[in-house]
Scaffold this active site. Structure first.
Site, short mmCIF file in Angstrom:
data_model
loop_
_atom_site.label_atom_id
_atom_site.label_comp_id
_atom_site.label_asym_id
_atom_site.label_seq_id
_atom_site.Cartn_x
_atom_site.Cartn_y
_atom_site.Cartn_z
N CYS A 67 13.40 -69.62 -21.30
CA CYS A 67 14.37 -69.43 -22.37
C CYS A 67 13.85 -68.49 -23.44
O CYS A 67 14.62 -67.81 -24.11
CB CYS A 67 14.83 -70.76 -22.96
SG CYS A 67 13.54 -71.91 -23.38
N VAL A 85 16.12 -65.65 -24.98
CA VAL A 85 16.55 -65.64 -26.39
C VAL A 85 16.21 -64.30 -27.03
O VAL A 85 17.02 -63.73 -27.78
CB VAL A 85 15.90 -66.81 -27.18
CG1 VAL A 85 16.20 -66.69 -28.67
CG2 VAL A 85 16.43 -68.14 -26.67
#
Lengths: 504, 475
Positions: free
Chosen positions: A150, A154
C-alpha cells in the site's frame, strides 16, 4: 537410561504452583471482579449483543481475508524461475512469506525493495532500481514479477516507467520478463491480488507471441492453496488425454520433494509454455472470483473461450468434466466415471451422519460456493455463510445456489461480515458443525461447535492442504473430513453413555 | 590477527563476491569474523542501517515491532491495526504471547481487530472512521482497559491525525487511548517500532496504575513477552527468591502493570533491545536502577540469580543460594541426559532481540558450540554484548540475507540452525536440522529452571531425529 519426562507449556501451566501464581498475579492487574467478567461473557452470547455487533460499520473483528499482494506473490511464485518482487515497505514481504510458510510448511523466496521514509518523500524509483539489480544478480531469476504494497500505491509509484529505466540503465537484461501489477492492500483481498498479478504476467509475457494455435487448454487454479488440487488436476487432465498448460503451478512450488538441496526455483509453469498460452484453444479457471479480470482479458484480447468451472462437489465436478469434454472433444474416460461412482458411494455410506446436520461456513467465495453445493448434495443444511471478502455478486450467486435445493432454505449469506459476527450467530442460532480455516478455532473454543478445517490458512493441522478437495477424489476427502469430525464429536459426547458405539 | 579470524574473513569475502559492487560494499560492513577480545577493529559489524533493496532481508517493520512485540501482548487492552487488513491478519495470534483471561471479554490478545482501510479512507482520510470504530469497540468490549491504535503505512502517508482522535476519545471514555505511530516505512526494521511503543507507554500509561502497598522487594520483569509461557517460568523463580514481581512487561501484562512499574525498586530487563528505552527513562525520571539478566540455561541462570540478589539484602541473597541448590540437581540431570547426545554439535543462530547472545550459554551447557550468530535488527550495543560470548572466528552477521545464510550454511556445515519461520523450510529442504528460535517452534517455555528441560529436549529432537537420515541426496 530412562528418559526424563519433560513437561512443556501444555502441562506445566496447569500445575498447582502455576495456578497459584496466576491467581496471585491478579493483585497487580486491577482485574474486573470475576462475576462481572462472567456476566459480560454471558451477555456477548445474547440477541441484544448480536444486534450491537451487527450494527458496527467501522471496525472488523477477526475477518477472514488478507490483502492483495499476498495473492500476487502466490500467483507469481508458480511460474518457473520467477521471483516475486514487491515494491514497497519490507515488513509486508516478511509477513507474506511467513503467512505462506506457515500454511504450506514450505519455503518461499520473495523480494522487497525496502522502502523507508525517504522513499515516502521522493518516490520509490531508487529502491526499485537497486532492488532489481540486486535481485537479478544475486538470485538469477528468469522472471521478476512486480507487485506493490500500500505504501507504493499511496505515493503513486510508476512501475512501468521504473522498470523501463532499470532496463535503460542496464541494471537488468533488456529481455528479462518483468511483468507488474498494482495490488493496493486497501482494495479487495488476495483473490483480487492473484487476479491482477495473473493478468499482469500473461499480458506481459504473451505480448507479440500470437501465432499458430497450439490446441492446448490453459488451466488457471485461482487462489487455491491445496497443493493436492494441483497434482489432482494434472492427473485428471492426463487421464482424459487433454493437452494443457497449468498457468501458475503453485503445487510444484509449495510441495517440492526433499532431496537434501534447497532449490530457490523448484519448478512451476515453464515460461515458454506461459508465453504460448495466448495460442491455446481455450482457458479454464477453477475459480471465478480470483480470475475475473484475467478471464475477461483472455476473452477479449486473446479471443479465447474462457470458462470458470469450480469442480468442488459431485454436480460441480460433473459439469466440469462435461464442459471440458465439450471443449476438447475428448470423452470422459471410464476411470473418471469409476471415480465418480466411488465418490457417490462414499456419500451414500456416510449420509446418515450428515443428513440434517446444520452447518456454519466461513471462507473464500469460490470455496464456499463449492462446499455449500456439496453439503446440500449430502443432505447437510447450510445455515450461516460468512464471506469476509464477499460482495453483492457473491451474495446473489450463493442465494441462487441455496434456492436450488430444499436444504438451502435455512441459510443466510453474510457478505463482508467477519468471524465475530459469526460468533454471535453461532450463539443465538447454534449449528452442529463449523467449516472454516484455522483461525475459526476460536469459535470452536467459544461455542463448542466442532470445526472442520477447510480453507486458508491452515496453520494448526499438518498436511491437510496435500489432500485435494476438487474432483471426485476431492469429494471423498471432503466426506472423510466432515463425517469423521462429526463421529469424533459424537464419541466425545457419548463416551460415558451406552451410545458409545464401536460400529458407526 | 589470528589465522582463525583470517580464515573466516576469507570465507565472508568469497560469499560477498556474488553481490553487485554497491551492495557488496554495503553488506561487507555487516559481516565479520568474531574477535572476543575486541582488539580487532575489522571484526566489528555495522548495525541498524537500511537494508539494501532486493537482497531479501529477513527483517520486518516498525508495526511488527510495536504491535507484534511490545503492545500486542498487553492483554486487557484492544490493539487496533489501523489501516488495510493485511498487517493485522499476518500478525494475528502468531507470537504465542500467552495470557490468562477470557478472550473477547476481558482480554483481547489473540484477536485481529482492524479498521480495514478501503480506497475511500485513503482518499478522504481515516480519522472519522477511526473515531466511529473506537466507539463501536467500546460498545462491544466494555471491559477493555485501553485501546491502542497501531498505525499501518497509509496512515502516516495520507497525514491522518490519530493523536487528535485519541485525545478526544480518551476524554470521553476515560481509559487510555494510545496512538502509536508505527507505520511500517518508519526506520529500518522492527527496532524503531519497539522504541516508538516504549515512548507511547511512557507518554500514555506509565505511572498511572494502582498498587495498594509497596515492599522493599518489588521488582518489574521487563522485556519478557511470555512466549510459550517464558515470563511465567521466570516469575516463578523470582518469587521463589522472595521478590515480588509487581509488573510483567509485556507478556501477560495488564494495562495496570504498565502503570505501576515505576514503583519497582529494581527493573529486571531480559530483552534489552526492545525495552531498554523505558528502563533508561525510569532510571532518569524515577531513579529506578535496572539490571540485565539471562534466564536461558543453568550457567547463566545461576549467575543472573546471584546478580539480581546482589541488589537486595542478605535474606534475598540466601534465598538465591537456596533456589540454586534446589534446582541444581534437576539441571544436572537434564545435562546428564542430553549432553552426550549433543556434545560438539555446531549451531548457527540468526534471530532477533536478545536470543543471538542470550541462548549461547544454554547451548554451551549442553556441550554445543555456536559457530555463527546474528541479529535481524540489532544495534551496536547488542553486538558489543555479543562479541565476548562468541568464540574467536565465529561469523557475526547483521541483517543477513537468504543468500548469505544459505552460503554460510553450505560452507560451515552446522549441525543445526536456529532462526525464524521464513528460514525454517529452506533448511528442511537442505536437510539441516532446524529450530525456530522466535516462537520456540510452538514449544516452550525456554526461560528459567522449568524452561531448560524443554529447551534441551527440543534441541535433542531437532539434531537427533532419525527422519533427517532418510533424505536421499543426489550424488
Amino acid at each position: 537410561m530412562k528418559t526424563i519426562r519433560t513437561k512443556d507449556h501444555n502441562e506445566l501451566f496447569q500445575e498447582q504452583e502455576y495456578l497459584e501464581q496466576f491467581e496471585n498475579k491478579r493483585e497487580f492487574e486491577a482485574p474486573w471482579p470475576k462475576e462481572k467478567v462472567k456476566e459480560v461473557a454471558e451477555w456477548t452470547k445474547t440477541v441484544e449483543y448480536q444486534e450491537k455487533n451487527f450494527s458496527r460499520k467501522n471496525i472488523k473483528i477477526n475477518p477472514a481475508k488478507a490483502c492483495q499482494p499476498l495473492g500476487a506473490i502466490f500467483c507469481s511464485s508458480g511460474f518457473d524461475g520467477t521471483m516475486p518482487f514487491v515494491q514497497g515497505a519490507q515488513g509486508c514481504v516478511a509477513y507474506f512469506r511467513s503467512h505462506l510458510n506457515r500454511h504450506f510448511k514450505e519455503p518461499l523466496a520473495a523480494i522487497s525493495t525496502s522502502m523507508t521514509e525517504d522513499a515516502a518523500v521522493f518516490g520509490g524509483l531508487n529502491n526499485m532500481l537497486e532492488g532489481l539489480e540486486n535481485a537479478y544478480t544475486l538470485y538469477h531469476p528468469k522472471m521478476l514479477a512486480v507487485c506493490t504494497t500500500c505504501m507504493a500505491e499511496v505515493i503513486g509509484d510508476d512501475l512501468n516507467a521504473y522498470i523501463r529505466t532499470a532496463r535503460e540503465k542496464d541494471l537488468i537484461p533488456k529481455d528479462l520478463p518483468v511483468p507488474f501489477a498494482h495490488t493496493p492492500s486497501f482494495v479487495g483481498s488476495y483473490v483480487n491480488g492473484y487476479d491482477n498479478m495473473m493478468k499482469g504476467i500473461l499480458s506481459s509475457i504473451t505480448a507479440g507471441k500470437k501465432g499458430e494455435p497450439n490446441g492446448k487448454i490453459n488451466v488457471i487454479m485461482g487462489f487455491d492453496t491445496y497443493t493436492g488440487d494441483y497434482h489432482e488436476i494434472k492427473r485428471l487432465l492426463s487421464m482424459m488425454g487433454v493437452d494443457f498448460t497449468l498457468l501458475s503451478d503453485a503445487g510444484a512450488i509449495f510441495d517440492s520433494p526433499n532431496t537434501g538441496e534447497y532449490k530457490l526455483y523448484p519448478g512451476g509453469t515453464p515460461l515458454e509454455d506461459a508465453m504460448d498460452s495466448i495460442n491455446a484453444a481455450a482457458t479454464v479457471a477453477l475459480q471465478q472470483y480470483s480470475t475475473f479480470k484475467t478471464m475477461d482479458y483472455i476473452q477479449k484480447e486473446w479471443s479465447q473461450k474462457a470458462l470458470a468451472l469450480s469442480p468442488i462437489g459431485v454436480k460441480n465436478t460433473d459439469s466440469f468434466f462435461e464442459q471440458l469434454s465439450k471443449l476438447t472433444g475428448k470423452p470422459i474416460p471410464q476411470e473418471i466415471e469409476d471415480e465418480r461412482g466411488r465418490a457417490v458411494d462414499a456419500m451414500v455410506d456416510s449420509h446418515p451422519y450428515v443428513h440434517g446436520k446444520r452447518f456454519a461456513l466461513v471462507g473464500d467465495p469460490d470455496q464456499l460456493l463449492g462446499l455449500v453445493s456439496f453439503l446440500m448434495e449430502m443432505g447437510g443444511i447450510p445455515v450461516h455463510i460468512v464471506c469476509s471478502m464477499g460482495d453483492k455478486k457473491f451474495e446473489e450467486e450463493m442465494q441462487d445456489l441455496l434456492d436450488s435445493s430444499p436444504f438451502g432454505s435455512e441459510a443466510k449469506v453474510y457478505s463482508g461480515k467477519d468471524m465475530w459476527h459469526l460468533r454471535s450467530l453461532m450463539f443465538t442460532d447454534p449449528v452442529d458443525i463449523l467449516i472454516g480455516n484455522s483461525y475459526a478455532k476460536f469459535l470452536w473454543r467459544d461455542t463448542g461447535t466442532p470445526l472442520v478445517r477447510i480453507g486458508f490458512p491452515l496453520f494448526d493441522r499438518h498436511h491437510l492442504h496435500r489432500y485435494p478437495i476438487i474432483g471426485y477424489q476431492g469429494v471423498i476427502n471432503l466426506v472423510t473430513m466432515i463425517v469423521n469430525t462429526i463421529l469424533d464429536e459424537m464419541d466425545r459426547k457419548t463416551m460415558n453413555t451406552t451410545s458409545f458405539d464401536v460400529i458407526r | 590477527m589470528s589465522t582463525i579470524i583470517k580464515d573466516t574473513q576469507k570465507m565472508i569475502e568469497e560469499v560477498l563476491d556474488a553481490y553487485p559492487e554497491k551492495a557488496k560494499k554495503e553488506r561487507a560492513r555487516h559481516l565479520a569474523a568474531n574477535d572476543p577480545t575486541g582488539q580487532c577493529s575489522a571484526c566489528k559489524v555495522k548495525a541498524n542501517t537500511k537494508s539494501r533493496p532486493g537482497v531479501m532481508t529477513v527483517r520486518g517493520c516498525a508495526y511488527a515491532g510495536a504491535k507484534g512485540v511490545v503492545w500486542g501482548p498487553v492483554k486487557d487492552q484492544i490493539t487496533v491495526s489501523h489501516g488495510p487488513v493485511g498487517c493485522g491478519q499476518y500478525s494475528w495470534w502468531a507470537r504465542r504471547n500467552y495470557y490468562n483471561g477470557i478472550t473477547g471479554v476481558d482480554t483481547f490478545g489473540t484477536m485481529h481487530i482492524t479498521t480495514d482501510f478501503q480506497e475511500k479512507d485513503i482518499v478522504y482520510g481515516g480519522d472519522k472512521g477511526l473515531d466511529a470504530a473506537l466507539h463501536e469497540l467500546k460498545e462491544l468490549f466494555p471491559l477493555a482497559k485501553g485501546i491502542g491504535i497501531l498505525s499501518e503505512c497509509p496512515v502516516g502517508l495520507i497525514g491522518d491525525d490519530i493523536e487528535a482522535v485519541s485525545k478526544r476519545v480518551e476524554k470521553e471514555f476515560k481509559i487510555p487511548i494510545v496512538p502509536v505511530r508505527c507505520e511500517g516505512f518508519r526506520g529500518v526494521s522492527q527496532s524503531l517500532g519497539h522504541h516508538i511503543a516504549n515512548d507511547t507507554i511512557r507518554d500514555y500509561v506509565l505511572g498511572k496504575g494502582t498498587l495498594e502497598k509497596s515492599t522493599p522487594y518489588d521488582v518489574a520483569l521487563i522485556g519478557d513477552y511470555n512466549i510459550g509461557g517464558d515470563a511465567w517460568a521466570s516469575r516463578k523463580m523470582l518469587e521463589e527468591m522472595g521478590l515480588r514481581v509487581i509488573a510483567q512487561w509485556t507478556g501477560d501484562a495488564s494495562v495496570n502493570e504498565l502503570g505501576i512499574a515505576t514503583k519497582a525498586k529494581l527493573n529486571l530487563i531480559h530483552c534489552y533491545r526492545s525495552m531498554n528505552y523505558i528502563c533508561r527513562h525510569m532510571e532518569e525520571e524515577y531513579g529506578i536502577p535496572w539490571v540485565e539478566f539471562n534466564f536461558f540455561g543453568p550457567t547463566k541462570i545461576y549467575a543472573s540469580i546471584r546478580k539480581i540478589a546482589s541488589h537486595f539484602d542478605d535474606k534475598i541473597k540466601e534465598n538465591a543460594e537456596r533456589v540454586i541448590e534446589k534446582y541444581k540437581p534437576v539441571m544436572d540431570a537434564v545435562i546428564e541426559q542430553y549432553k552426550p547426545k549433543l556434545e560438539g554439535k555446531k549451531v548457527m543462530l540468526y534471530v532477533g532481540g536478545l536470543r543471538p547472545r542470550h541462548t549461547v550459554g544454554a547451548y554451551e551447557d549442553l556441550g554445543m558450540e555456536i559457530i555463527a550468530s546474528g541479529y535481524e535488527f540489532g544495534h551496536n550495543d547488542d553486538y558489543n554484548r555479543t562479541y565476548p560470548v562468541m568464540k574467536e572466528g565465529a561469523v557475526i552477521m547483521d541483517d543477513a540475507t537468504l543468500y548469505e545464510l544459505e552460503e554460510f550454511t553450505r560452507r560451515m556445515k552446522p549441525d543445526m540452525v536456529g532462526a525464524g519461520i521464513k528460514e525454517k523450510y529452506s533448511y528442511h529442504k537442505m536437510g539441516v536440522p532446524f529450530r525456530q528460535m522466535h516462537s520456540w517452534d510452538y514449544s516452550g517455555p525456554y526461560h528459567g529452571f522449568d524452561g531448560f528441560p524443554v529447551f534441551a529436549r527440543d534441541m535433542d529432537m531437532t539434531v537427533n531425529n532419525p527422519s533427517w537420515n532418510l533424505i536421499r541426496r543426489k550424488r
